[in-house]
Write a protein that holds these residues in place. Sequence first.
Motif: not given
Length: 158
Positions: A117-125
């Motif tokens: 998800s976009t949220k997961d990718r954002r958090d990882l970044a």
Amino acid sequence: MFLRSYVFHLRARNLSPRTIKATEEYLRPFLNLHDPLSVTKRDIETYLGEMTERCKPSTVWTAWRHLRGFYGWLQAEGDIKSNPMEGVAKPIVPPTEVTVLSPAEVRRLLVTCKGRSTKDRRDLALITLMLDTGLRLSEVAQLTLADIGEDNTLRVFG
């Protein structure tokens, strides 16, 4: 009156609004107690000494730094002949141990961002940026696209 003039000076130097606000917050309590033109070294040392009873050493050091800048400016402007900060020793800030995450804790943290998800990718970044650079949350939260250089570097103010 002098604090206001000093703030104009800091703005003219193009210092960040946060730096200027911090300067005001550190100087105002002192200047509420003392006439800046008649302050003595003893007044400053007493004030800083009283701060040590209620504040962290780094806070006392920051107050010392702001007072030093202010009184250096007053002297440069010709408002005072001798700088009462001369001879006021810089407060000692003992080193503090910084707790870091163990490799296992880092892995567990990164697992929470596993996903597409976009949220997961954002958090990882965000988390990897903080882990790789040592940036604080407040510094990361203030980043904008304008802070990314053409050469893929980040410009950070903290």
